[in-house]
Design a protein around this motif. Structure first.
Motif, PDB file in Angstrom:
ATOM      1  N   PRO A  22      60.282  20.977   5.902  1.00 34.21           N
ATOM      2  CA  PRO A  22      61.448  21.606   6.528  1.00 34.21           C
ATOM      3  C   PRO A  22      61.749  23.005   6.016  1.00 34.21           C
ATOM      4  CG  PRO A  22      62.155  19.967   4.943  1.00 34.21           C
ATOM      5  CD  PRO A  22      60.662  19.835   5.046  1.00 34.21           C
ATOM      6  N   ASN A  23      61.354  23.303   4.764  1.00 38.92           N
ATOM      7  CA  ASN A  23      61.655  24.618   4.198  1.00 38.92           C
ATOM      8  C   ASN A  23      60.816  24.812   2.932  1.00 38.92           C
ATOM      9  OD1 ASN A  23      64.604  26.213   2.728  1.00 38.92           O
ATOM     10  ND2 ASN A  23      62.886  27.130   3.761  1.00 38.92           N
ATOM     11  N   GLY A  24      59.675  25.475   3.078  1.00 43.77           N
ATOM     12  CA  GLY A  24      58.784  25.664   1.943  1.00 43.77           C
ATOM     13  C   GLY A  24      59.317  26.661   0.937  1.00 43.77           C
ATOM     14  N   ASP A  25      58.962  26.453  -0.327  1.00 43.77           N
ATOM     15  CA  ASP A  25      59.377  27.334  -1.418  1.00 43.77           C
ATOM     16  C   ASP A  25      58.202  28.247  -1.784  1.00 43.77           C
ATOM     17  OD1 ASP A  25      60.247  28.586  -3.701  1.00 43.77           O
ATOM     18  OD2 ASP A  25      60.873  26.750  -4.726  1.00 43.77           O
ATOM     19  N   PRO A  26      58.281  29.553  -1.502  1.00 44.79           N
ATOM     20  CA  PRO A  26      57.158  30.445  -1.803  1.00 44.79           C
ATOM     21  C   PRO A  26      56.841  30.538  -3.289  1.00 44.79           C
ATOM     22  CG  PRO A  26      59.099  31.698  -1.139  1.00 44.79           C
ATOM     23  CD  PRO A  26      59.397  30.263  -0.866  1.00 44.79           C
ATOM     24  N   ASP A  27      57.806  30.231  -4.147  1.00 43.62           N
ATOM     25  CA  ASP A  27      57.560  30.250  -5.592  1.00 43.62           C
ATOM     26  C   ASP A  27      56.859  28.983  -6.075  1.00 43.62           C
ATOM     27  OD1 ASP A  27      58.660  32.760  -6.044  1.00 43.62           O
ATOM     28  OD2 ASP A  27      60.687  31.961  -6.278  1.00 43.62           O
ATOM     29  N   MET A  31      55.537  24.444  -1.274  1.00 39.73           N
ATOM     30  CA  MET A  31      55.929  23.033  -1.295  1.00 39.73           C
ATOM     31  C   MET A  31      57.363  22.890  -0.777  1.00 39.73           C
ATOM     32  SD  MET A  31      53.770  20.702  -2.617  1.00 39.73           S
ATOM     33  CE  MET A  31      54.669  19.496  -3.602  1.00 39.73           C
ATOM     34  N   PRO A  32      57.706  21.742  -0.178  1.00 34.38           N
ATOM     35  CA  PRO A  32      59.090  21.513   0.232  1.00 34.38           C
ATOM     36  C   PRO A  32      60.037  21.692  -0.952  1.00 34.38           C
ATOM     37  CG  PRO A  32      57.669  19.827   1.146  1.00 34.38           C
ATOM     38  CD  PRO A  32      56.827  20.609   0.186  1.00 34.38           C
ATOM     39  N   ARG A  33      61.166  22.300  -0.707  1.00 31.17           N
ATOM     40  CA  ARG A  33      62.135  22.537  -1.780  1.00 31.17           C
ATOM     41  C   ARG A  33      62.767  21.217  -2.225  1.00 31.17           C
ATOM     42  NH1 ARG A  33      63.423  28.175  -1.790  1.00 31.17           N
ATOM     43  NH2 ARG A  33      62.746  29.196   0.150  1.00 31.17           N
ATOM     44  N   VAL A  34      62.842  21.042  -3.542  1.00 34.01           N
ATOM     45  CA  VAL A  34      63.396  19.809  -4.112  1.00 34.01           C
ATOM     46  C   VAL A  34      64.240  20.167  -5.324  1.00 34.01           C
ATOM     47  CG1 VAL A  34      62.842  17.610  -5.244  1.00 34.01           C
ATOM     48  CG2 VAL A  34      61.460  18.387  -3.320  1.00 34.01           C
ATOM     49  N   ASP A  35      65.379  19.513  -5.462  1.00 31.71           N
ATOM     50  CA  ASP A  35      66.195  19.625  -6.668  1.00 31.71           C
ATOM     51  C   ASP A  35      65.479  18.845  -7.776  1.00 31.71           C
ATOM     52  OD1 ASP A  35      67.998  19.350  -8.741  1.00 31.71           O
ATOM     53  OD2 ASP A  35      69.706  18.865  -7.458  1.00 31.71           O
ATOM     54  N   PRO A  36      64.982  19.510  -8.824  1.00 35.83           N
ATOM     55  CA  PRO A  36      64.178  18.810  -9.829  1.00 35.83           C
ATOM     56  C   PRO A  36      64.959  17.774 -10.631  1.00 35.83           C
ATOM     57  CG  PRO A  36      64.634  21.059 -10.530  1.00 35.83           C
ATOM     58  CD  PRO A  36      65.117  20.950  -9.112  1.00 35.83           C
ATOM     59  N   LEU A  40      66.331  15.231  -4.765  1.00 34.21           N
ATOM     60  CA  LEU A  40      66.828  15.420  -3.398  1.00 34.21           C
ATOM     61  C   LEU A  40      66.205  16.674  -2.787  1.00 34.21           C
ATOM     62  CD1 LEU A  40      70.626  14.607  -3.879  1.00 34.21           C
ATOM     63  CD2 LEU A  40      68.840  13.097  -3.004  1.00 34.21           C
ATOM     64  N   GLY A  41      65.854  16.587  -1.514  1.00 35.45           N
ATOM     65  CA  GLY A  41      65.282  17.723  -0.822  1.00 35.45           C
ATOM     66  C   GLY A  41      66.341  18.769  -0.513  1.00 35.45           C
ATOM     67  N   LEU A  42      65.926  20.028  -0.444  1.00 40.23           N
ATOM     68  CA  LEU A  42      66.833  21.140  -0.162  1.00 40.23           C
ATOM     69  C   LEU A  42      66.305  21.959   1.014  1.00 40.23           C
ATOM     70  CD1 LEU A  42      67.463  22.493  -3.788  1.00 40.23           C
ATOM     71  CD2 LEU A  42      68.982  21.018  -2.453  1.00 40.23           C
ATOM     72  N   VAL A  43      67.229  22.469   1.810  1.00 42.15           N
ATOM     73  CA  VAL A  43      66.927  23.460   2.850  1.00 42.15           C
ATOM     74  C   VAL A  43      67.978  24.555   2.717  1.00 42.15           C
ATOM     75  CG1 VAL A  43      66.788  23.941   5.325  1.00 42.15           C
ATOM     76  CG2 VAL A  43      65.879  21.793   4.422  1.00 42.15           C
ATOM     77  N   THR A  44      67.560  25.804   2.609  1.00 39.58           N
ATOM     78  CA  THR A  44      68.498  26.893   2.351  1.00 39.58           C
ATOM     79  C   THR A  44      69.336  27.219   3.584  1.00 39.58           C
ATOM     80  OG1 THR A  44      66.962  28.649   2.994  1.00 39.58           O
ATOM     81  CG2 THR A  44      66.881  27.893   0.700  1.00 39.58           C
ATOM     82  N   ASP A  45      70.489  27.808   3.331  1.00 40.17           N
ATOM     83  CA  ASP A  45      71.346  28.275   4.418  1.00 40.17           C
ATOM     84  C   ASP A  45      70.647  29.351   5.243  1.00 40.17           C
ATOM     85  OD1 ASP A  45      71.510  29.917   2.068  1.00 40.17           O
ATOM     86  OD2 ASP A  45      73.247  30.929   2.930  1.00 40.17           O
ATOM     87  N   TYR A 190      68.721  15.005   6.136  1.00 35.78           N
ATOM     88  CA  TYR A 190      69.422  16.078   5.422  1.00 35.78           C
ATOM     89  C   TYR A 190      70.841  16.239   5.956  1.00 35.78           C
ATOM     90  CZ  TYR A 190      64.986  17.619   3.372  1.00 35.78           C
ATOM     91  OH  TYR A 190      63.813  17.700   2.666  1.00 35.78           O
ATOM     92  N   ARG A 191      71.704  16.648   5.034  1.00 37.40           N
ATOM     93  CA  ARG A 191      73.112  16.880   5.378  1.00 37.40           C
ATOM     94  C   ARG A 191      73.494  18.308   4.968  1.00 37.40           C
ATOM     95  NH1 ARG A 191      78.390  13.172   4.013  1.00 37.40           N
ATOM     96  NH2 ARG A 191      79.959  14.831   3.966  1.00 37.40           N
ATOM     97  N   CYS A 192      74.063  19.043   5.911  1.00 37.44           N
ATOM     98  CA  CYS A 192      74.535  20.410   5.642  1.00 37.44           C
ATOM     99  C   CYS A 192      75.999  20.508   6.027  1.00 37.44           C
ATOM    100  CB  CYS A 192      73.709  21.421   6.443  1.00 37.44           C
ATOM    101  SG  CYS A 192      74.275  23.131   6.272  1.00 37.44           S
ATOM    102  N   GLU A 193      76.781  21.195   5.211  1.00 35.75           N
ATOM    103  CA  GLU A 193      78.207  21.365   5.487  1.00 35.75           C
ATOM    104  C   GLU A 193      78.512  22.832   5.737  1.00 35.75           C
ATOM    105  OE1 GLU A 193      79.431  17.549   2.666  1.00 35.75           O
ATOM    106  OE2 GLU A 193      79.824  19.586   1.951  1.00 35.75           O
TER     107      GLU A 193
END
Length: 298
Positions: A22-27, A31-36, A40-45, A190-193
């Motif tokens: 859903p949102n790859g991390d170039p760093d 890889m999909p962004r994950v809170d280490p 939990l998976g992350l997708v940026t605003d 995923y949940r976004c507020e």
């Protein structure tokens, strides 16, 4: 121009991904962004705003008042220069023009808001001091999104793939296939507020009811015209909107967000979720403060 919105809103977006990134991390090698700490998976605003911009651009096709400022292949200075040209301002005479007209900065800002939907919605930093020394100001938009976070921990997987098309003639003499990799999440909800400020809409950008309905439409359909093999199957499952009956609101946002519960349908099932049907979404509308109504879309 249409009247700005008069009500404050908060909203919750629930979207899922199946066998995609859903949102790859170039760093991290995309890889999909994950809170280490939590898994939990992350997708940026920023990622979600890009989808909304793309949808508006697709359906409006640069119609008057619905152009997109943050746009692939279009330098910001080019759009800034349009405002200057419309108001007969140049980098050389801008200081004199501002002395003669103290409201010039506001006129430039208003022109940008009137012409670009994403500025009217999300705001923008339009200070681009390069050779042209263009400065259209900084605008805080009425619509703000937080990071999306998965409801449960996700398990990113690295999938090896092969291709028969060899890159170079030299490589073709040595091998018949090449190896590549894809990164996926088998399933994640995923949940976004998010927040919509009627106060900023009135004072700053003029974000209107028509703009608001387009925003809801864009959120609900932001993945429908953005499918790709890398992202797998992504869909917005539900959009839950809380409307206050006044400009400044009737309750703290966190109280409204806490009324939205996402739980497993079978709480004793310890196997990983693999579909939206594995979850139940409820909104405790009986606990909503006076002056707040709930609308569920999707």
């Amino acid at each position: 121009m249409p009247e700005p919105i008069k009500n404050r809103y908060e909203f919750v977006i629930l979207f899922d991904v199946e066998n995609g990134n859903p949102n790859g991390d170039p760093d991290a090698g995309n890889m999909p962004r994950v809170d280490p700490e939590t898994g939990l998976g992350l997708v940026t605003d920023v990622c979600l705003k890009r989808k909304i911009r793309n949808y508006v651009e697709t359906v409006k096709e640069d119609a008057a008042g619905y152009r997109i400022y943050i746009k692939d292949g279009v330098p910001l200075n080019r759009s800034d220069a349009e405002a200057y040209a419309e108001l007969e301002v140049t980098g050389k005479n801008v200081k004199e023009k501002k002395k003669a007209d103290p409201a010039l900065d506001e006129k430039i800002r208003d022109w940008m808001c009137a012409n670009f939907y994403d500025i009217r919605t999300f705001g923008a930093v339009m200070t681009t001091f390069v050779k042209a020394a263009l400065n259209c100001g900084q605008i805080r938009g009425p619509v703000q999104l937080g990071f999306a976070r998965s409801v449960e921990p996700v398990m990113p997987q690295e999938v090896t793939i092969t291709r028969v098309a060899i890159t170079t003639e030299a490589d073709a003499e040595k091998k018949g296939t090449e190896i590549g990799r894809k990164y996926i999440i088998p399933y994640g909800l995923y949940r976004c507020e998010g927040y919509v400020s009627a106060n900023l809409a009135r004072k700053t950008t003029g974000f209107s009811e028509e703009d608001l309905e387009l925003l809801w439409q864009a959120i609900l359909n932001m993945f429908e015209h953005d499918h790709s093999a890398a992202r797998g199957k992504m869909a917005v499952r539900e959009l839950i909107v809380f409307q206050h009956d006044c400009e400044l609101g009737c309750a703290p946002a966190w109280k409204l967000f806490e009324s939205v519960k996402v739980e497993r349908t079978d709480k004793e099932d310890s196997t990983p979720a693999r579909s939206y049907g594995d979850y139940r979404v409820t909104v405790d509308e009986s606990a909503l403060p006076a002056g707040v109504t709930c609308r569920r879309m999707g």
